[in-house]
Design a protein around this motif. Sequence first.
Motif, PDB file in Angstrom:
ATOM      1  N   ARG A   1      -0.126  -0.457   8.523  1.00 62.17           N
ATOM      2  CA  ARG A   1       0.064  -0.971   7.164  1.00 62.17           C
ATOM      3  C   ARG A   1      -0.246  -2.475   7.116  1.00 62.17           C
ATOM      4  O   ARG A   1      -0.953  -2.946   6.226  1.00 62.17           O
ATOM      5  CB  ARG A   1       1.496  -0.709   6.700  1.00 62.17           C
ATOM      6  N   ALA A   2       0.280  -3.218   8.107  1.00 66.71           N
ATOM      7  CA  ALA A   2       0.042  -4.665   8.137  1.00 66.71           C
ATOM      8  C   ALA A   2      -1.443  -4.973   8.298  1.00 66.71           C
ATOM      9  O   ALA A   2      -1.987  -5.862   7.644  1.00 66.71           O
ATOM     10  CB  ALA A   2       0.844  -5.304   9.268  1.00 66.71           C
ATOM     11  N   ALA A   3      -2.125  -4.219   9.188  1.00 67.04           N
ATOM     12  CA  ALA A   3      -3.555  -4.444   9.411  1.00 67.04           C
ATOM     13  C   ALA A   3      -4.354  -4.148   8.146  1.00 67.04           C
ATOM     14  O   ALA A   3      -5.316  -4.864   7.812  1.00 67.04           O
ATOM     15  CB  ALA A   3      -4.046  -3.579  10.566  1.00 67.04           C
ATOM     16  N   ALA A   4      -3.963  -3.098   7.423  1.00 73.90           N
ATOM     17  CA  ALA A   4      -4.661  -2.746   6.185  1.00 73.90           C
ATOM     18  C   ALA A   4      -4.492  -3.838   5.131  1.00 73.90           C
ATOM     19  O   ALA A   4      -5.439  -4.174   4.403  1.00 73.90           O
ATOM     20  CB  ALA A   4      -4.143  -1.409   5.662  1.00 73.90           C
ATOM     21  N   LEU A   5      -3.304  -4.409   5.029  1.00 72.59           N
ATOM     22  CA  LEU A   5      -3.073  -5.484   4.059  1.00 72.59           C
ATOM     23  C   LEU A   5      -3.857  -6.738   4.443  1.00 72.59           C
ATOM     24  O   LEU A   5      -4.409  -7.429   3.577  1.00 72.59           O
ATOM     25  CB  LEU A   5      -1.579  -5.793   3.972  1.00 72.59           C
TER      26      LEU A   5
ATOM     27  N   LEU B   1       0.852  -1.187   0.000  1.00 73.75           N
ATOM     28  CA  LEU B   1       0.000   0.000   0.000  1.00 73.75           C
ATOM     29  C   LEU B   1       0.885   1.233   0.000  1.00 73.75           C
ATOM     30  O   LEU B   1       1.884   1.289   0.733  1.00 73.75           O
ATOM     31  CB  LEU B   1      -0.901   0.019   1.237  1.00 73.75           C
ATOM     32  N   PRO B   2       0.555   2.245  -0.797  1.00 71.73           N
ATOM     33  CA  PRO B   2       1.361   3.471  -0.833  1.00 71.73           C
ATOM     34  C   PRO B   2       1.344   4.174   0.527  1.00 71.73           C
ATOM     35  O   PRO B   2       0.374   4.072   1.289  1.00 71.73           O
ATOM     36  CB  PRO B   2       0.657   4.330  -1.897  1.00 71.73           C
ATOM     37  N   ASN B   3       2.408   4.914   0.812  1.00 71.85           N
ATOM     38  CA  ASN B   3       2.479   5.651   2.070  1.00 71.85           C
ATOM     39  C   ASN B   3       1.328   6.635   2.226  1.00 71.85           C
ATOM     40  O   ASN B   3       0.832   6.868   3.323  1.00 71.85           O
ATOM     41  CB  ASN B   3       3.814   6.403   2.167  1.00 71.85           C
TER      42      ASN B   3
ATOM     43  N   ALA C   1      -1.149   7.173   5.409  1.00 73.05           N
ATOM     44  CA  ALA C   1      -1.197   8.487   6.054  1.00 73.05           C
ATOM     45  C   ALA C   1      -2.628   9.000   6.141  1.00 73.05           C
ATOM     46  O   ALA C   1      -3.064   9.517   7.182  1.00 73.05           O
ATOM     47  CB  ALA C   1      -0.327   9.478   5.286  1.00 73.05           C
ATOM     48  N   ARG C   2      -3.391   8.855   5.036  1.00 70.35           N
ATOM     49  CA  ARG C   2      -4.789   9.306   5.055  1.00 70.35           C
ATOM     50  C   ARG C   2      -5.605   8.522   6.072  1.00 70.35           C
ATOM     51  O   ARG C   2      -6.454   9.082   6.775  1.00 70.35           O
ATOM     52  CB  ARG C   2      -5.406   9.177   3.660  1.00 70.35           C
TER      53      ARG C   2
END
Length: 642
Positions: free
Chosen positions: A159-163, A113-115, A119-120
């Motif tokens: 980031r890990a949770a989003a993936l 996922l892009p940074n 961030a958003r």
Amino acid sequence: MLDALRASSQTWVGRSIMAVVMGLLVIAFGFWGIADVFKGFGANTLARVGSAEITPEQFQVAYQRELVQMQEQQRRAISSEEARERGIDRQVLSRMLSDAALDQEAHRLGLALPNGVIARQIMQDDAFKGPDGQFNRQTFEARLQDNGLTEQNYVAETRAAALRQEIVATLTNSLTAPRAMLEIINRYYHETRNIDYIVLPKSAAGAIPAPSDAELKSYFESHRDLYRKHEYRKVSLLLVSSTSLAGIESAAHPISDAEIKKRYDEVKDQRYTQAEQRQIQQIIFPDEKTADAAAAKLAGGETFDALIAERKLSPKDTDLGTVTEATLADKSVAAAVFALSAGGVSKPAKTQFGWAILHVQKIIPKIVIPLVAVKTSLAQELAIFRAHKDLGKIHDQIEDLRAGGKSVADAAKAAGLSARTIDEIDAQGNDKASKAVPDLGDDQKALLKAVFASDIGVDNDPITTKDGGGIWFDVLNIDPARNLTFDEVKNRVTQDWTADETSRRLVDKAVDLTKKLDSGATIAALATAQGNLPVKHVDKITRLDPQGLSSTILDEVFNRAVGKAGSAEAQDGGRIIFSVASASVPPLDVKRYDFANVLDQMKTALNDDMTAQFVTNLETGLNTRINQQVWQSISGAPADQQ
């Protein structure tokens, strides 16, 4: 809707449907039963999922974080024993294993996922927003510090949770409940029935002859579990806390009006004053020129609502909510807005978001609770505060007296206090009349456990109260649990036997009458034959709207086919005889207002089932293992609970 679901689950049809749902949920927890292999671990490894290792330290951090969150939500302390009983430790480890498996699957699939997306996501999190509703760096850093996280760690976790969520969403987004299942649910919740019924009174059972001693003794022997006396203990109890001492000290040295007034003045602004509030709207303009032009329109008579519509903004775009002057970030703007009257509009002002014009929709005046309204509570607060200063000294004094061999009663007397004698209390905290014994302190469970683990004459350790006080006790007498004799409960047995015999005769009579109804007799004819009982009619009964019928009767009504009869116990001990006159099931309409929750629950259950199966397969393929020796040492659970 949830209350209705719980009520409906008391019926066999409800239980059948809920069994399907719960079955899916049970499968969702099935991934706890992972490979039971415990060899080849390092000394500091709790579990291994493929190439990932979970250390005891990582588990403890996650476990403590979960415990803190639960305590904040429930606003009370949760002991380690309670947490283990609720399975919090196993849930945390299970989640860590699942996350590790999904993280490796995300890596295998090359997901990223892009940074900017991360961030958003962080900036849109309500937990990190300031009073103005926008992301606040100070709030963000404070939240991370409270949870023992660095910004780098939190971003990585996010980031890990989003993936992981991306993987789960791919699996579950297209899942829908089968139509056949929806039809069953629609019938269960929306079918309506109309019934005719009569109520057989208890007197319809006829005169019940007095039972013989042989009958009573037979009944007594077959129902022995009903006639057992609990163990009761006589206890000398001394509770020393800030609250208990406050009452004693206040009686001897009352809190003066001057002390109360001084305390009121100290806390009035923080506790007893509601600052003036204003409901504010705000329009942001790209530059000062545009803002000045809008201000000119408002000065010319255009309304603020018209200006909002002209700029094609929604209420959400302009509503700042109800705020106090202190909560507005820009202090110069806040001062200007709070100088306006209701309906007033500010001049264009430069804010951190651009040029703005603000409109005061409503003013809620400042409220100050007067001293007379809080005088009693302040006096009690001051008494407790004063008593707390002496609490440690008295605690130590009692302990010294106990160490010198004094009983709880004598130690209390020597300290100028009075111990309390509880003549009878059982392990649940009730007396012989099944009434709760009051004033057992703030940890009644711990006290009762200690009392019933002790014995007569034992010098017991005190139970520590939340404010640092203590509860001391002596067990003075033990009346052990035992089976009561027939002679002790003969009158009770007679009453119970008579009630059961009355119910049995009514059931037999009801069975006979329902057979007659099923054979063609009318309920009106039966009512006449039973002494001109009134015939009642109820329309449009549903499982969610029983029209005043009990759950027992509702069960029977929906267990009978149209035209068939049944019976159920009435609330007064009589017996209802009913006939199902008609039934109707509306067409399936998933857009019904009360069907949305059912669909959501079914989708959640299906999603959980699919996710659980997927994660279980991942864990199996990754040869997931737990070091049981380490797990047992850090969880404190018996081996058979692993």
